[in-house]
Motif scaffolding. Structure first.
Motif, PDB file in Angstrom:
ATOM      1  N   ALA A 182       6.796  -5.287 -20.225  1.00 14.63           N
ATOM      2  CA  ALA A 182       7.478  -5.350 -21.514  1.00 14.63           C
ATOM      3  C   ALA A 182       7.986  -3.982 -21.945  1.00 14.63           C
ATOM      4  O   ALA A 182       9.128  -3.836 -22.397  1.00 14.63           O
ATOM      5  CB  ALA A 182       6.531  -5.917 -22.579  1.00 14.63           C
ATOM      6  N   VAL A 183       7.151  -2.964 -21.791  1.00 15.23           N
ATOM      7  CA  VAL A 183       7.542  -1.609 -22.190  1.00 15.23           C
ATOM      8  C   VAL A 183       8.708  -1.115 -21.332  1.00 15.23           C
ATOM      9  O   VAL A 183       9.707  -0.590 -21.852  1.00 15.23           O
ATOM     10  CB  VAL A 183       6.332  -0.647 -22.089  1.00 15.23           C
ATOM     11  CG1 VAL A 183       6.793   0.803 -22.244  1.00 15.23           C
ATOM     12  CG2 VAL A 183       5.301  -0.976 -23.153  1.00 15.23           C
ATOM     13  N   ASP A 184       8.597  -1.273 -20.009  1.00 18.81           N
ATOM     14  CA  ASP A 184       9.672  -0.801 -19.124  1.00 18.81           C
ATOM     15  C   ASP A 184      10.977  -1.549 -19.378  1.00 18.81           C
ATOM     16  O   ASP A 184      12.062  -0.952 -19.367  1.00 18.81           O
ATOM     17  CB  ASP A 184       9.256  -0.950 -17.659  1.00 18.81           C
ATOM     18  CG  ASP A 184       8.223   0.093 -17.246  1.00 18.81           C
ATOM     19  OD1 ASP A 184       8.128   1.131 -17.922  1.00 18.81           O
ATOM     20  OD2 ASP A 184       7.500  -0.150 -16.250  1.00 18.81           O
ATOM     21  N   TYR A 185      10.883  -2.856 -19.615  1.00 22.93           N
ATOM     22  CA  TYR A 185      12.097  -3.633 -19.900  1.00 22.93           C
ATOM     23  C   TYR A 185      12.736  -3.147 -21.200  1.00 22.93           C
ATOM     24  O   TYR A 185      13.957  -2.959 -21.272  1.00 22.93           O
ATOM     25  CB  TYR A 185      11.783  -5.126 -20.010  1.00 22.93           C
ATOM     26  CG  TYR A 185      12.989  -5.933 -20.433  1.00 22.93           C
ATOM     27  CD1 TYR A 185      13.904  -6.394 -19.493  1.00 22.93           C
ATOM     28  CD2 TYR A 185      13.241  -6.191 -21.785  1.00 22.93           C
ATOM     29  CE1 TYR A 185      15.041  -7.102 -19.877  1.00 22.93           C
ATOM     30  CE2 TYR A 185      14.376  -6.891 -22.179  1.00 22.93           C
ATOM     31  CZ  TYR A 185      15.269  -7.349 -21.228  1.00 22.93           C
ATOM     32  OH  TYR A 185      16.398  -8.025 -21.607  1.00 22.93           O
ATOM     33  N   GLU A 186      11.916  -2.948 -22.214  1.00 25.81           N
ATOM     34  CA  GLU A 186      12.440  -2.558 -23.524  1.00 25.81           C
ATOM     35  C   GLU A 186      13.070  -1.170 -23.483  1.00 25.81           C
ATOM     36  O   GLU A 186      14.097  -0.920 -24.119  1.00 25.81           O
ATOM     37  CB  GLU A 186      11.321  -2.626 -24.569  1.00 25.81           C
ATOM     38  CG  GLU A 186      11.775  -2.474 -26.006  1.00 25.81           C
ATOM     39  CD  GLU A 186      12.788  -3.513 -26.452  1.00 25.81           C
ATOM     40  OE1 GLU A 186      13.492  -3.246 -27.438  1.00 25.81           O
ATOM     41  OE2 GLU A 186      12.894  -4.589 -25.808  1.00 25.81           O
TER      42      GLU A 186
END
Length: 413
Positions: A182-186
């Motif tokens: 989630a963090v990397d995608y965001e």
């Protein structure tokens, strides 16, 4: 009524995270409509929380190389006690929402970190370390899949030397693996949005694990008015230390910070250091042992039952057992190869009764979980090493006699 155990757990967690414990903390009422809180408001600690200004050290691999690890630190802004809400269950097919109130009103501890992490891998490593600490302390079982630990990830991007950009909040992430994704995608989504001339909205998003992306939930552009006010039903929370403890006090009615501090168990970092010192293993191996649930106990059980040196035992556990467990998505507690069976196998290898390649075959048979012992498998498959010189010569001679033409070709070149 304030739950004493929740206060003790918060103090213990604060001490483990190197926080300053406020001997006087305050409770506030948040008059923001909560559809899943029957009271219509939430109790929190907005002005003076129970613990502040801590730090959490965590380790992670460089370029996925287990042999190269780096230790980083994230600052802890505060730890606050809150009242948990219920859970809304959205049924899109019937266009209705159901509310589960089982946990509504239960004590909740929120750990607020500073923006000191720069990628999903760091966030995941920090939360895993926090999870291990909570489990060690007994503050929480911290099983994310069961909702005992949830993560809200605030993400923003900026150029070096510039202020932080507009942040989004990814709510209620329920697994460490999903947190990293989630963090990397965001991060990537925000970078692409800005490079294409767009703007980042201050919004709440959710992570869709099936699609592997974050999706909008609600915006925060109009700042939410939580209408904080001092909680009228809860007086200030007063904690004591050994010096400030009143005489003739009922110890069941107070929380003594020093008493809790003296009873702190060994934290994961201390456990790793002890494993390195006691067994002479590498620091990165101790990291794996402690991070994998139940693996330290398994390793120590094997070491106690085998004559093999710990450095060799760790190789078998990490290279064979752990790889099989991950391949089959099992935990060490579900392993068909018990510590007793693995120790038996390693003893056969250490006594040179079987070769290393034969030991691998035996391990594969043990993994099938058919109830056979290593020795039974060795005898059944005739995997014993032959130590008798005459017997070896007879076997070699028999092979030569049966393959006379091949032997002549080899001799003649």
């Amino acid at each position: 009524v304030l739950n004493r155990r929740c206060v003790e757990a918060a103090v213990m967690t604060g001490l483990a995270l190197n926080c300053s414990i406020n001997r006087k903390s305050l409770f506030d009422r948040k008059h923001y409509f909560y559809a899943d809180l029957p009271a219509g408001y939430q109790i929190t600690q907005q002005r003076v929380p129970i613990a502040v200004n801590g730090s959490l050290s965590y380790s992670l691999c460089i370029d996925n190389k287990r042999s190269q690890m780096v230790t980083k630190t994230v600052r802890i802004k505060q730890i606050q006690l809150e009242q948990d809400s219920g859970k809304s269950l959205h049924d899109d097919a019937r266009s209705q929402t159901l509310v589960d109130l089982n946990r509504a009103g239960v004590g909740l501890m929120e750990v607020v970190m500073e923006p000191d992490m720069c990628c999903g891998e760091e966030a995941a490593a920090a939360v895993r370390e926090l999870q291990l600490i909570l489990q060690t302390l007994g503050s929480s079982q911290a099983i994310m899949a069961e909702g005992q630990l949830r993560v809200d990830a605030n993400v923003s991007v900026h150029h070096p030397g510039e202020p932080h950009g507009v942040r989004t909040e990814v709510k209620n992430i329920n697994s460490i693996r999903f947190l990293a994704k989630a963090v990397d995608y965001e991060i990537q989504r925000q970078i692409e949005e800005l490079e294409n001339g767009g703007t980042i909205l201050n919004e709440t998003r959710a992570f869709d694990s099936k699609l592997g992306c974050t999706v909008p939930m609600r915006d925060k552009e109009g700042k939410q008015d939580y209408r904080f006010m001092p909680e009228p039903n809860l007086p200030p929370l007063i904690l004591y230390n050994a010096k400030s403890l009143p005489a003739n006090v009922n110890h069941q009615q107070v929380v003594n910070i020093d008493w809790i501090h003296e009873r702190l168990p060994d934290l994961p970092s201390v456990k790793r250091a002890k494993l390195v010192e006691l067994y002479g293993i590498l620091p990165e191996h101790s990291f794996t042992l402690v991070n994998e649930d139940g693996l330290t106990e398994f390793f120590e059980d094997v070491v106690k039952q085998t004559q093999m040196k710990p450095k060799k035992v760790i190789g078998w556990i990490l290279n064979d057992l752990l790889s099989y467990l991950k391949q089959h998505s099992l935990t060490v507690k579900e392993s068909p190869v018990s510590s007793f069976l693995l120790a038996d196998l390693l003893n056969l290898l250490e006594k040179k009764e079987i070769s290393a390649s034969a030991a691998k075959q035996v391990f594969e048979e043990l993994w099938k979980g058919e109830g056979k012992t290593p020795l039974e498998i060795v005898k059944e498959k005739q995997l014993e090493l032959i130590q008798d010189q005459e017997e070896l010569e007879q076997i070699c001679q028999a092979v030569i006699d049966e393959r006379e033409k091949e032997v002549i070709m080899v001799v003649l070149g």
